[in-house]
Scaffold this motif. Structure first.
Motif, PDB file in Angstrom:
ATOM      1  N   PHE A 104     -11.236 -11.655   4.339  1.00  0.00           N
ATOM      2  CA  PHE A 104     -12.429 -11.300   5.116  1.00  0.00           C
ATOM      3  C   PHE A 104     -13.692 -11.955   4.569  1.00  0.00           C
TER       4      PHE A 104
ATOM      5  N   LYS B 111       0.817  -1.209   0.000  1.00  0.00           N
ATOM      6  CA  LYS B 111       0.000   0.000   0.000  1.00  0.00           C
ATOM      7  C   LYS B 111       0.851   1.259   0.000  1.00  0.00           C
TER       8      LYS B 111
ATOM      9  N   GLU C  79       0.783  -4.914   4.145  1.00  0.00           N
ATOM     10  CA  GLU C  79      -0.174  -5.528   5.081  1.00  0.00           C
ATOM     11  C   GLU C  79      -0.358  -6.999   4.779  1.00  0.00           C
TER      12      GLU C  79
ATOM     13  N   GLY D 276      -8.713   2.446  -4.156  1.00  0.00           N
ATOM     14  CA  GLY D 276      -7.819   1.362  -4.564  1.00  0.00           C
ATOM     15  C   GLY D 276      -6.573   1.833  -5.306  1.00  0.00           C
TER      16      GLY D 276
HETATM   17  P1  ADP Z   1      -8.587   2.897  -0.320  1.00  0.00           P
HETATM   18  O1  ADP Z   1      -7.967   4.105   0.294  1.00  0.00           O
HETATM   19  O2  ADP Z   1      -8.347   2.800  -1.755  1.00  0.00           O
HETATM   20  O3  ADP Z   1     -10.025   2.724   0.093  1.00  0.00           O
HETATM   21  P2  ADP Z   1      -8.085   0.517   1.290  1.00  0.00           P
HETATM   22  O4  ADP Z   1      -6.857   0.285   2.096  1.00  0.00           O
HETATM   23  O5  ADP Z   1      -9.347   0.744   2.020  1.00  0.00           O
HETATM   24  O6  ADP Z   1      -7.752   1.698   0.282  1.00  0.00           O
HETATM   25  O7  ADP Z   1      -8.248  -0.697   0.298  1.00  0.00           O
HETATM   26  C1  ADP Z   1      -9.262  -0.782  -0.694  1.00  0.00           C
HETATM   27  C2  ADP Z   1      -9.862  -2.178  -0.684  1.00  0.00           C
HETATM   28  O8  ADP Z   1      -8.840  -3.160  -0.894  1.00  0.00           O
HETATM   29  C3  ADP Z   1     -10.485  -2.553   0.650  1.00  0.00           C
HETATM   30  O9  ADP Z   1     -11.788  -2.037   0.781  1.00  0.00           O
HETATM   31  C4  ADP Z   1     -10.438  -4.077   0.543  1.00  0.00           C
HETATM   32  O10 ADP Z   1     -11.465  -4.542  -0.317  1.00  0.00           O
HETATM   33  C5  ADP Z   1      -9.096  -4.320  -0.113  1.00  0.00           C
HETATM   34  N1  ADP Z   1      -8.022  -4.491   0.904  1.00  0.00           N
HETATM   35  C6  ADP Z   1      -7.336  -3.517   1.539  1.00  0.00           C
HETATM   36  N2  ADP Z   1      -6.444  -4.025   2.431  1.00  0.00           N
HETATM   37  C7  ADP Z   1      -6.568  -5.362   2.362  1.00  0.00           C
HETATM   38  C8  ADP Z   1      -5.920  -6.465   3.044  1.00  0.00           C
HETATM   39  N3  ADP Z   1      -4.958  -6.269   3.975  1.00  0.00           N
HETATM   40  N4  ADP Z   1      -6.319  -7.723   2.722  1.00  0.00           N
HETATM   41  C9  ADP Z   1      -7.291  -7.935   1.782  1.00  0.00           C
HETATM   42  N5  ADP Z   1      -7.921  -6.948   1.119  1.00  0.00           N
HETATM   43  C10 ADP Z   1      -7.583  -5.669   1.390  1.00  0.00           C
END
Ligand code: ADP
Ligand code: MG
Length: 567
Positions: free
Chosen positions: A185, A145, A180, A153
C-alpha cells in the motif's frame, strides 16, 4: 440521563467511554479485572469483576444495566445473543460481533457484500505443505494471520519466503489461521463510522502510520490524498459498515494502493485508536458518538466535523519500566498538546500506555510541534539512538506559489519575500499547465490534503496555469498575470480574469505579486488571528510610510523633495 450502560471490557477504550458517560450523568458499568482502567475513574459499586469471555459474568453485567456494548470484540458472542434474546439490548448486534471477531469470517462477509478486500485464502492446517501451497498461490511475501484474538500486530506473520515458513508456524502455533496476499500500500487510512438508528455518519478519513504493526501516529485529516480519495474512503467505509447490523462506532481500516484503489483491511465494531483525535478536535468525540448511538440520543452530523487538524501519537511502553514517562514529560511541556494516560502501571514494550493529541490551525504547525515528540517516542522504542538530537522541523508550507516557467520568478520574488516577512510558510514550484499537465494536475489535486491553504499561480501569455489549478483544487487560487516579452501582460490578465462560471480565480494587477501575497495573508487571517495581526501591522507600516512622505514633502517643498528623489 437515568440509563445505565454495561461495557464488556474496561481497558483504555472503556475508560474514555466512561469519561464521556460521566459528563452526561450516564452510569457506566464495566466488566473486566478489578481496577481495570475504566473502573479507576468511575467510583461505584456496580462494576463486575471477571472476564468478558465468562458467561456468568456477562449475565451478571446484563442484569445490572439497561443496554450492553463492547470495547473489545474478543468476547463471548453466544452469551451476548442469549442475553439479548432475554431482553437486554446489545449494540452492536451479537451476530456482528461474532462475524467480526473471526477475521477470516469477517473477510468472507465483506467480499460477499461486494466490498474490495485483499485476496485471501483459508487454510486446512498450518502444515509445511499447506503454507507452501499458499505461497505458490499468493506469491511471497504473504501475510499469515490468526483468525481470532489478534490485535496490535500480535496475530500476524509476514511470510517472506518458503524458508521462513517454520518461523511463521512457531510464531502462530496453535491458532486457527488464514492467509492474505501482500498488499504494497501507498498508505493506510481509517474511517470512523457511526451507525445510529436512522443514519450512517462518518468522521473524515485519517491516515494511520504503523511501526512494528502497532499504530504509532494518526493524521486527521489524512495528508497527501486527494479530496476524491478521501470521499471514496468514506463511501467505502459506509458501505462496509452498512453490511453489519447494530448501532455504535465502527472503525474501518483501509489500504490505499498505488493505483489509487482502496481495499478494506479490517473493521472494528467499537471505538478505535484511529479515532482518539476526535476527543480534542471535534465537538463530539467517537466516545460521545458511541454513547449517543447506543442510547439512541440525538447526534447532529455537523458535530462530527473537526474544528482543527490534529495529530495523535501513541504513548507506548519501552524496554525499561516507566520508559514512556520521558514522552509524557515532553508532551506536558509542548504547546497545544493534550495528554491521556490509561492507568496501566509501569508498562511493557509496545503496550499502549496513553496517547497525545495535538491540534493546530494547520497540519503544518501541528507537524512542527509534534516532530520532537515523535523523536522521543522513537528513542523509547529504540528506533533511534538515545544520543541522536531531535530533527529541526521546518513548518510545512501554507501557500503554494506556482509558476509556469522560471522566467516568472522575478515577478514572484516580491511575493515570496513578503510572505516570508509576514511569517507565512510558503514554497515555490515550476509546473506548467501546457508542458507538464499531468504533474500540474497531480500537484493541484493533492494540495489541500498536503496542508496548503492558498495557491498563488503566476503565468504569462495564454496563462492557463491559475485556471487549471483551480479546476483541480477546492483551495482559493490567486492568479498573477505576468508581462510577456512580446506583449504587455493584458493577454495574461484577460485570460486569468475570464474564467468560466463555476471555477473562480482571484486576479491581481499585472505583475503585482505583492498584492497576491497580501490577499493570501488575508485569506489565512480569517481563521488565524496571528496572521490577521501581521496583516494589520503591514497596513499600519504602509500608513506610517505615506504619512512620513507627506510630512517631508510639506516640510521641504516639492522642488527640494524632487531633487532628493533624483539622487
Ligand atoms: P491488527 O488486528 O493487529 O491491527 P491487521 O490485520 O490490521 O491486524 O494488521 C496490522 C498491520 O499489518 C496493518 O495495519 C498493516 O500495516 C499490516 N498488514 C496487514 N495485512 C497486510 C497485508 N495483507 N499486506 C501488507 N500489510 C499488511
Ligand atoms: Mg488493524
Amino acid at each position: 440521563m437515568n440509563k445505565t450502560i454495561g461495557v464488556l471490557g474496561g481497558g483504555q477504550l472503556g475508560r474514555m467511554l466512561a469519561e464521556s458517560a460521566n459528563r452526561l450523568n450516564i452510569k457506566l458499568v464495566a466488566l473486566d479485572k478489578p481496577a481495570a482502567p475504566a473502573k479507576q475513574i468511575t467510583a461505584h459499586g456496580a462494576h463486575v469483576d471477571g472476564s468478558f469471555k465468562d458467561p456468568a459474568s456477562i449475565r451478571a453485567l446484563a442484569s445490572a444495566v439497561d443496554v450492553l456494548t463492547i470495547e473489545i470484540e474478543h468476547v463471548d458472542a453466544v452469551v451476548l445473543a442469549e442475553v439479548e434474546a432475554a431482553g437486554t439490548p446489545v449494540h452492536p448486534a451479537p451476530s456482528t460481533i461474532r462475524l467480526i471477531q473471526d477475521k477470516f469470517e469477517q473477510k468472507r462477509h465483506l467480499r460477499a457484500a461486494g466490498i474490495a478486500v485483499p485476496d485471501f485464502v483459508g487454510l486446512e492446517s498450518n502444515s509445511m505443505e499447506e503454507l507452501a501451497r499458499v505461497g505458490d498461490l499468493l506469491g511471497y511475501p504473504y501475510m499469515l494471520k490468526s483468525r481470532k484474538e489478534a490485535y496490535d500486530g500480535r496475530g500476524n506473520f509476514p511470510v517472506s519466503s518458503r524458508d521462513s515458513i517454520p518461523a511463521a508456524q512457531a510464531a502462530l502455533a496453535g491458532r486457527p489461521l488464514y492467509a492474505e496476499r501482500w498488499c504494497p500500500f501507498e498508505c493506510e487510512l481509517a474511517v470512523i463510522v457511526v451507525q445510529t438508528s436512522t443514519d450512517t455518519l462518518t468522521y473524515p478519513a485519517v491516515e494511520t502510520v504503523h511501526a512494528d504493526s502497532i499504530c504509532k501516529l494518526v493524521y486527521a485529516p489524512a495528508r497527501n490524498i486527494s479530496t476524491a480519495t478521501a470521499a471514496a474512503a468514506s463511501a467505502l467505509a459506509r458501505r462496509a459498515v452498512a453490511s453489519f447490523s447494530g448501532r455504535g462506532i465502527f472503525a474501518v481500516e483501509l489500504f490505499l494502493q498505488p493505483s489509487g484503489d482502496l481495499l478494506v483491511n479490517e473493521i472494528a465494531p467499537r471505538p478505535h485508536n484511529s479515532g482518539h483525535w476526535t476527543i480534542e478536535a471535534c465537538p463530539l468525540s467517537q466516545f460521545d458518538a458511541h454513547l449517543r448511538a447506543v442510547l439512541d440520543l440525538p447526534l447532529p452530523p455537523s458535530s462530527l466535523l473537526p474544528r482543527e487538524p490534529a495529530i495523535m501519537l501513541n504513548i507506548l511502553g519501552g524496554a525499561a519500566s516507566g520508559a514512556h514517562l520521558a514522552l509524557v514529560d515532553a508532551a506536558l511541556a509542548t504547546p497545544r498538546c493534550s495528554v491521556h494516560l490509561y492507568g496501566k502501571g509501569p508498562g511493557t514494550p509496545g503496550r499502549k500506555m496513553g496517547h497525545i493529541t495535538l491540534t493546530a490551525p494547520s497540519m503544518s504547525e501541528a507537524s512542527a510541534l509534534m516532530a520532537p515528540l515523535v523523536h522521543v517516542a522513537d528513542q523509547i522504542a529504540a528506533r533511534v539512538g538515545a544520543d541522536v538530537p531531535p530533527p529541526l522541523a521546518a513548518p510545512a508550507p501554507l501557500v503554494a506559489v506556482i509558476m509556469g516557467s522560471d522566467s516568472d520568478l522575478p515577478t514572484l520574488a516580491p511575493c515570496l519575500d513578503l510572505l516570508e516577512k509576514l511569517d507565512i510558510p510558503a514554497d515555490a514550484h515550476v509546473t506548467s499547465a501546457h508542458r507538464t499537465p499531468a504533474e500540474m494536475a497531480s500537484f493541484a489535486s493533492r494540495a489541500a490534503q498536503r496542508g496548503y491553504k492558498v495557491i498563488i499561480a503566476a503565468a504569462g501569455g495564454a496563462a492557463h496555469l491559475p485556471g487549471m489549478a483551480a479546476a483541480y483544487t477546492p483551495l482559493p487560487v490567486i492568479g498573477v498575470p505576468v508581462k510577456g516579452s512580446s506583449t504587455d501582460g493584458m493577454d495574461s490578465l484577460l485570460s486569468i480574469v475570464q474564467m468560466p462560471r463555476g471555477v473562480p480565480v482571484a486576479t491581481v494587477a499585472i505583475g503585482n505579486g505583492v498584492n497576491a501575497a497580501l490577499l493570501a495573508a488575508r485569506i489565512l487571517g480569517v481563521h488565524d488571528v496571528r496572521v490577521r495581526e501581521r496583516v494589520e501591522r503591514y497596513a499600519s507600516e504602509a500608513h506610517a510610510e505615506v504619512r512620513g512622505k507627506e510630512g517631508r514633502l510639506e516640510g521641504m517643498g516639492w522642488r527640494e523633495y524632487l531633487q532628493g528623489m533624483k539622487k
